[in-house]
Design an enzyme around this catalytic site. Structure first.
Site, short mmCIF file in Angstrom:
data_model
loop_
_atom_site.label_atom_id
_atom_site.label_comp_id
_atom_site.label_asym_id
_atom_site.label_seq_id
_atom_site.Cartn_x
_atom_site.Cartn_y
_atom_site.Cartn_z
N HIS A 1 0.99 -1.42 -0.10
CA HIS A 1 -0.29 0.23 -0.02
C HIS A 1 0.97 1.10 -0.14
CE1 HIS A 1 0.02 1.85 4.41
NE2 HIS A 1 0.62 0.07 4.38
N ASP B 1 5.62 2.68 7.07
CA ASP B 1 4.25 2.30 7.21
C ASP B 1 3.48 2.99 5.98
OD1 ASP B 1 1.64 1.71 6.78
OD2 ASP B 1 1.14 2.03 8.73
N GLU C 1 -5.62 0.96 1.82
CA GLU C 1 -5.47 0.23 3.25
C GLU C 1 -5.77 0.89 4.51
OE1 GLU C 1 -3.08 -2.16 5.80
OE2 GLU C 1 -3.10 -0.51 5.49
N GLU C 2 -5.06 2.11 4.63
CA GLU C 2 -5.31 2.64 6.16
C GLU C 2 -6.61 3.01 6.77
OE1 GLU C 2 -2.52 2.35 7.86
OE2 GLU C 2 -0.96 2.67 7.14
N ASP D 1 4.37 -4.95 3.15
CA ASP D 1 3.69 -3.95 4.18
C ASP D 1 3.94 -3.78 5.53
OD1 ASP D 1 2.19 -2.17 5.63
OD2 ASP D 1 0.66 -3.07 5.30
N HIS E 1 2.58 5.11 12.77
CA HIS E 1 1.08 5.90 12.37
C HIS E 1 1.61 6.74 13.21
CE1 HIS E 1 -1.86 2.40 11.18
NE2 HIS E 1 -1.05 2.73 10.71
#
Length: 495
Positions: free
Chosen positions: A284, A296, A330-331, A359, A459
């Protein structure tokens, strides 16, 4: 990698669709072998030769230039590359241009995602102990009237699958009330839909761990049946205990605007290769809004791009067609990969021999984790579709030959392999860990620090170029290169 906010129920679905859409496997000579005159032994030698070439030429150093590009893009676009934002669009343009220049057939796949602007979120206990609670409005939740809704709570059964099935609700006690539901196992959308069917007019979902409120979210406004919000584990347990003693009345206010946005996947495939036998790989490309997303998942995206560009130098005509994808959304819940798989006809799905997912492959406190295709670890969701065990074996065998320690990780539905597994397509890949905590045993095996997250900047705005472990980045790029080289010419190992 997205937060673990839902379980797609893929095991039951996989069992239902496995015979209908199981990916083809090659036994002995394939149609491509017949056309080229190659016997299986020669195909295998070609595969090993290509794998060695790609491993030799693909590197973390080469892929790092793509990470720097993703960082520059984020810096120029508000600090992130989230789906539906200029940062993500610029990222797709960057990937598209390089692949096009390399000779691939490249396309954008547009689809709609939804954003939400919350203008009001409030939860008050009206009786028996009046107070306000910290609450988070569910993303894409239906709104309440401006004055909110006032009703007693009814507590859903908190068993191993809390609030997931109809028998967790008694319709005579939920009608006209606000359902109080524990988070876990199934997704937010499933929980509030089950509560709505039982007659509830609102849903409060409390967290299953930690001190923060649960953060419910739906894929689209259509998923929301009743106003939904999240509270903390402590507040949920306190309300549950109070409800056991007598009626508890709440006032819930959720006001939201729902905004449609367009985003896109990037899909590239070799010009040649047998289109009836497709080797698919994906990562992603979107970040979370909070940061640039360099681990990420700039890491997986850059690693995949590095190998794709090196493959193009070697051949655009492998035995099997090789297809690379950079997913959006994706998130937000695997939206890009889910859209892609749903757009395929049953015949097109059958032609995808396998899917490999990458990922987060450079976490700063990394563990080398390989998706547990055969469920030999007996943890979590069970094995992947037929062929997944063989993918795991190919990856672990390669790591063993390179004397790289590794261990299994569950197909927990948190990344883009999920929709492919749901469609009965064998899957695999590697992962170096997200917010999970590294154990003492893992620190001894992989290095790093026990008791600390694999990615302490998961994140967050700290997921920058400084958040990359280049050693593990290089190892996992080698894994991608090896798998692409082998499967491009030889699928016989799938069984």
């Amino acid at each position: 990698m997205r937060l673990p906010h839902r379980n797609r129920g893929r095991r039951a679905l996989t069992a239902l669709v496995a015979t209908a859409v199981a990916a083809p496997v090659l036994i002995a000579a394939s149609p491509a072998d017949a056309r080229t005159g190659d016997d299986p032994a020669r195909q295998h030698r070609k595969a090993e030769r290509l794998a060695r070439q790609l491993e030799r030429e693909s590197s973390a150093k080469g892929a790092y230039r793509h990470l720097k590009a993703f960082q520059r893009i984020a810096d120029a676009n508000g600090g992130n590359r989230a789906a539906g934002t200029p940062g993500h669009e610029a990222s797709t343009t960057y990937v598209y241009k390089l692949l096009k220049q390399a000779g691939y057939r490249v396309s954008y796949q547009d689809f709609t995602i939804w954003d939400a602007k919350t203008t009001a979120e409030k939860l008050s206990v009206l009786s028996p102990d009046p107070r306000e609670l910290k609450v988070t409005a569910g993303k894409l939740s239906p709104s309440t009237p401006a004055a909110g809704i006032q009703a007693q709570i009814a507590v859903a059964r908190a068993d191993e699958t809390p609030g997931c099935t109809a028998d967790d609700y008694a319709s005579d006690t939920f009608t006209g009330k606000i359902a109080l539901i524990k988070r876990g196992v199934c997704g937010y959308a499933e929980k509030q839909a089950a509560a709505a069917k039982a007659g509830a007019i609102g849903a409060i979902i409390y967290n299953h761990s930690g001190t923060a409120p649960a953060r419910p979210r739906f894929d689209s406004p259509a998923d929301g049946k009743i106003p939904t919000a999240g509270i903390s584990l402590a507040d949920g347990e306190a309300l549950t205990a109070a409800a056991a003693k007598g009626p508890v009345k709440l006032s819930l206010t959720v006001q939201q605007q729902h905004i449609a946005k367009t985003t896109r996947n990037v899909v590239a495939e070799t010009r040649g290769g047998d289109a009836d036998h497709v080797v698919a790989l994906g990562s992603h490309l979107d970040s979370v809004p909070e940061g640039p997303g360099i681990n990420d998942n700039g890491s997986g995206s850059a690693g995949l791009l590095e190998v794709a560009l090196k493959l193009a130098r070697k051949t655009q005509h492998p035995t099997n067609k090789v297809r690379f994808a950079w997913w959006s959304g994706e998130e937000l819940g695997l939206l890009g990969s889910d859209h892609y798989v749903k757009q395929l006809s049953p015949e097109q799905r059958k032609k995808i021999a396998l899917y490999l997912n990458f990922d987060m492959i450079a976490s700063p406190n990394a563990a080398e984790l390989v998706y547990d295709g055969d469920d030999s670890d007996h943890k979590g969701s069970g094995p992947g579709p037929k062929g997944s065990a063989e993918i795991e074996k190919l990856i672990t065998g390669y790591l063993d030959r390179k004397h790289k320690p590794h261990e299994g990780t569950d197909f927990d539905g948190r990344s883009d392999y999920g929709p492919f597994i749901d469609a009965g397509i064998p899957a695999g890949g590697t992962f170096t860990g997200a917010e999970g905590i590294k154990t003492k045993e893992q620190a001894e095996k992989f290095g790093g620090t026990a008791g600390v997250a694999y990615d302490p900047n998961y994140h967050s705005k700290g997921d920058t170029l400084q958040n990359i472990d280049l050693k593990y980045f290089d190892t996992n790029i080698d894994v991608i290169a090896h798998a692409v080289g082998i499967y491009a010419h030889d699928l016989s190992s799938l069984g």
